[in-house]
Design an enzyme around this catalytic site. Structure first.
Site, mmCIF file in Angstrom:
data_model
loop_
_atom_site.group_PDB
_atom_site.id
_atom_site.type_symbol
_atom_site.label_atom_id
_atom_site.label_comp_id
_atom_site.label_asym_id
_atom_site.label_seq_id
_atom_site.Cartn_x
_atom_site.Cartn_y
_atom_site.Cartn_z
ATOM 1 N N CYS A 166 0.842 -1.236 -0.111
ATOM 2 C CA CYS A 166 -0.007 0.226 0.019
ATOM 3 C C CYS A 166 0.822 1.276 -0.035
ATOM 4 O O CYS A 166 1.221 1.737 -1.069
ATOM 5 C CB CYS A 166 -0.922 0.003 1.205
ATOM 6 S SG CYS A 166 -2.247 1.268 0.937
ATOM 7 N N ALA A 167 1.240 1.810 1.327
ATOM 8 C CA ALA A 167 2.039 3.108 1.189
ATOM 9 C C ALA A 167 3.266 2.775 0.588
ATOM 10 O O ALA A 167 4.082 3.566 -0.218
ATOM 11 C CB ALA A 167 2.218 3.299 2.670
#
EC number: 6.3.5.9
Length: 832
Positions: A349-350
């Site tokens: 994700c990030a």
């Protein structure tokens, strides 16, 4: 496996904090309960139902322990009890007294279409944990009883044992609700008013993580006080003890994975304010698989930790911190080269966003050929995916569960031939033998084969130039240890006369042409509003100074009564007042620390006794070493010169009847959120000393204060000379407690942490031992003679052999701007 053995049923007092729906305040109250119980001396383990990672950050801040998640979808139903026991330390040296589990959404709300699967009720039933309901009563009164009765009757396997009434509009309103609840048979454990709680700031993905809030610790202290006042903690603990024993073995990471070699390769995990999330068990599995794990901060660290052989880039908010991440071009380059070299890399994700070419047009690492943009649509869902081909995260056909939670999207379509996952036949993310980058968050405790496969790849990876780097580091260390003092310039006669005395301070190190790393004064310019306030104070010098206005401002800043604050002419006067306040029989000073308390005690005719913290355990405080008959104990937090920040709970263990504990918090305002500060907590027998000199760069203005109980402060006031606090000091105290000052302080604290990382990273690279720093200085063991050798090279460092418990192998290095620090690091490598 969930454990090596299967012991007899084990006892763990525990409660789930749930609610009828989201928005009732369960996060606020669950976190407040954790904090209040911890501050009352209980060992509390903290858990969260569901995959959420923001709430566990607040839990960790409240308890001092890692926040743990309990999610049947992510880890499997059979692992819930073992993970709960593991998180509570059952089977270890110090099991928790009580486990508090925060629920998710409404009590019975779970996976859509799953008939309550992964709901709070599901987890409570599997772990046989009693439930306490938090109910928002702001829009109802007697109807609340019907809601609670319905929650009790809906599923008899869920045992609801108590109610906490939240957001009462008035005492009359609360009485009406409590009276109606009597018919349910469920006891009311407490009532909170509408404005009692704290609310964390929100943004596009919900609450702002605790690690990004400089005020989080202060807000949590206020909440803990309110919870302790308004909720019956004894009754709550009694209900927790009604939880039945669990017939399960604690989860054991060493039973899930194994080291594939005798090496200990290094995995670098992204951390800091931009990367605030990873499950605690991920790191535990990697360590069990023979890896060492080090956290780096992509916002401030310009290089990867030396010897990195694997990368883990977890969750967080790179879109929020995109400018700061983009500004750190050296690290972006190092990461791109590492990924392209084939270094095993997991980016969730990030981490995926960070590895992209850009996020909303701002340049990122560029290791993944994709761009990301903010999206108006929130993606929030459990997922069950399949590994499409043999790659880093698994062999083809492996099914993995996880969740997505993001409001960004990739502009470029995913190449189906290099996808990391298949979801309903469609490719997602980027996967290869060495790289996994996708939006999916996975909990490796539920899929230990992922941890094993990643660890195998890390063990097999050979970092480039590792042997040369190690050799250079060893040579640099040798130079430091063997540094000769031959030819070093002599000190001034004044410095020589003070060298072995308690009166020696960092300013004695200064000399013409020397770069100052010795004096612990922040090197930023004083803010204009402070300079203006100091200049304006000149108009007040025609009258005798009155410190009451400053004391009122300080009291408001710390949430204390005005008569619990005493303004002083700096910390030095405070120590002198304390030394003279009573005929102390056995005063104790915990060392190594600032020597002014010793000097004050000696001047008052007392003989201070020393308790020495051990460098072998990082100068950690051991309260059991303090003599039981000590009637005065003085300690720094964070301590000068070690830079060690002692947990507030540990410091409170020093308190005894008929004993005064003095905590010198001169550098606490340089700690993010002032975590572990005791200034805002009225505790009998406790005095907190503060100084404004350091953070605000005003050593010439002797401004400080003492916070404590009214009786203790009355004893200090009796010793204080009239008008000892100057008009300038009063102006400084008043100005630096304003909202504008607190905002500026938060900025300075962030900058200090960034600049300190440059110093500690450089020392690490050189192989120099130093203590884990929390203050704007670092205690480093450079070796005997290094202090004088650096002085000859033009750098003034604070010698440490005048601090009891240290010798001349140690020096204290003040945090300075990165360009100045890099010159010192170069001198450490070259000049010595």
């Amino acid at each position: 496996m969930v454990g090596k053995d299967h012991p007899a049923a084990v006892s763990l007092p525990r409660l789930v904090i749930a609610a009828p729906a989201s928005g009732h305040g369960k996060t606020t109250i669950a976190t407040g309960l954790m904090a209040a119980l911890t501050r009352a001396g209980h060992d509390v383990s903290c858990h969260k139902v569901g995959p959420d990672y923001i709430d566990p950050g607040y839990h960790a801040l409240a308890t001092g322990k890692p926040g743990r998640n309990l999610d049947p979808h992510m880890v499997g139903e059979h692992r819930l009890a073992p993970l709960l026991l593991h998180g509570a330390g059952v089977g270890g040296d110090r099991p928790a007294d009580v486990a508090i589990v925060e629920g998710v959404m409404g009590l019975y709300d779970g996976q859509i279409g799953g008939n309550g699967f992964s709901s709070t009720a599901h987890v409570a039933t599997v772990t046989q944990t009693p439930v306490v309901l938090v109910v928002d009563i702001s829009h109802a009164s007697r109807s609340i009883a019907a809601v609670v009765q319905g929650m009790v009757a809906f599923d008899p396997s869920v045992r609801i044992v108590g109610v906490i009434v939240n957001k009462a509009g008035s005492a009359r309103h609360a009485t009406e609700v409590v009276s109606a609840l009597e018919s349910t048979g469920v006891p009311v454990l407490g009532v909170l008013q509408r404005d009692d709680g704290i609310v964390a700031p929100s943004r596009h993905l919900g609450l702002v993580p605790a690690d990004e809030r400089d005020d989080a610790a202060h807000a949590l202290d206020r909440l803990a006080d309110q919870i302790a006042e308004r909720i019956d903690l004894d009754h709550l603990l009694a209900l927790a003890r009604t939880a039945p024993d669990l017939d399960a073995a604690p989860w054991d990471p060493s039973a899930e994975v194994h080291p594939p070699s005798e090496r200990r390769p290094l995995v670098a995990m992204a951390g800091g304010r931009a990367f605030t999330f990873r499950y605690a068990e991920t790191e535990e599995l990697l360590r069990a698989a023979g890896c060492d794990v080090v956290t780096f901060d992509p916002l401030s660290d310009e290089r990867l930790p030396e010897g990195t052989a694997g990368l883990y880039l977890g969750g967080g908010f790179p879109e929020v911190h995109a400018a700061g991440l983009a500004a750190n071009a050296p690290l972006r380059t190092a990461l791109r080269e590492a990924v392209q070299s084939g270094m095993p890399t997991v980016a969730e994700c990030a981490g995926l966003l960070y590895l992209c070419r850009s996020v909303d047009g701002i340049p990122m690492v560029g290791a993944v050929d994709a761009d990301a943009v903010m999206s108006p649509r929130l993606t929030l869902s459990y997922r069950s995916v399949v590994v499409p081909t043999d790659q880093l995260m698994g062999v083809a056909g492996t099914r993995v569960t996880g969740h997505e939670f993001h409001r960004t999207k990739l502009v470029d379509a995913v190449d189906q031939g290099t996808a990391s996952w298949l979801l309903d036949g469609e490719g997602h993310g980027i996967g290869s033998e060495t790289l996994h980058a996708s939006y999916l968050h996975t909990h490796w405790a539920g899929h230990p084969r992922i941890a094993q496969r990643f660890a195998d790849a890390v063990h097999a990876y050979e970092p480039g130039n590792t042997e040369r780097s190690d050799r250079e580091r060893d040579e640099a260390t040798s130079l430091l240890v063997d540094a000769s003092v031959a030819g070093a310039p002599s000190r001034s006669s004044q410095s020589s006369s003070l060298a072995n005395g308690l009166a020696f301070h960092g300013d004695a190190e200064l000399g013409e042409g020397l770069v100052d790393f010795a004096v612990n004064i922040h090197d930023d310019a004083r803010p204009t509003w402070l300079v203006d306030a100091l200049h304006a104070s000149v108009d007040d010098v025609g009258a005798y100074p009155d410190a009451r206005e400053a004391e009122h401002a300080i009291a408001r800043r710390h949430g204390r009564a005005t008569d619990e604050v005493l303004a002083t002419a700096g910390a030095a006067e405070a120590f002198s007042l304390i030394a003279r306040a009573r005929p102390w029989k056995r005063p104790v000073v915990v060392h190594p620390q600032f020597t002014e308390p010793d000097a004050a005690l000696l001047a008052a005719g007392h003989t201070p006794h020393h308790v020495l913290c051990d460098p072998a355990n990082g100068f950690a405080l051991d309260p059991t070493l303090v003599p039981s008959d000590a009637d005065l104990v003085m300690i720094g937090n964070p301590t000068n010169p070690t830079s060690v920040l002692h947990p507030a709970q540990t410091v409170r263990m020093l308190l005894r009847p008929d004993r005064v504990v003095v905590v010198d918090e001169a550098f606490m305002d340089s700690v993010p959120g002032e975590r572990h500060s005791l200034a805002g907590q009225p505790v009998p027998g406790l005095l907190v000393v503060r100084s404004l000199t350091k953070l605000w760069s005003i050593p010439g203005v002797r401004a400080g204060y003492v916070i404590g109980g009214q009786q203790l402060l009355a004893e200090l006031r009796a010793q204080q000379s009239p008008w000892s606090v100057s008009a300038q000091a009063i102006a400084a105290m008043t100005a630096t407690t304003s909202d504008q000052a607190l905002a500026e302080a938060a900025t300075r604290v962030t900058r200090i942490a960034q600049h300190r990382a440059v110093l500690t990273d450089g020392l690490t690279e050189l192989g120099v031992r130093f203590t884990a720093p929390a203050a704007p200085f670092v205690l480093a063991e450079l070796g005997r003679g290094a202090h004088e050798q650096l002085r000859a090279a033009g750098y003034a460092l604070r010698r440490a052999d005048t601090f009891p418990g240290l010798d001349d192998a140690w020096v204290r290095i003040a945090v300075r701007r990165p360009d100045t620090t890099r010159k010192l690091l170069a001198a450490l490598r070259v000049e010595l």
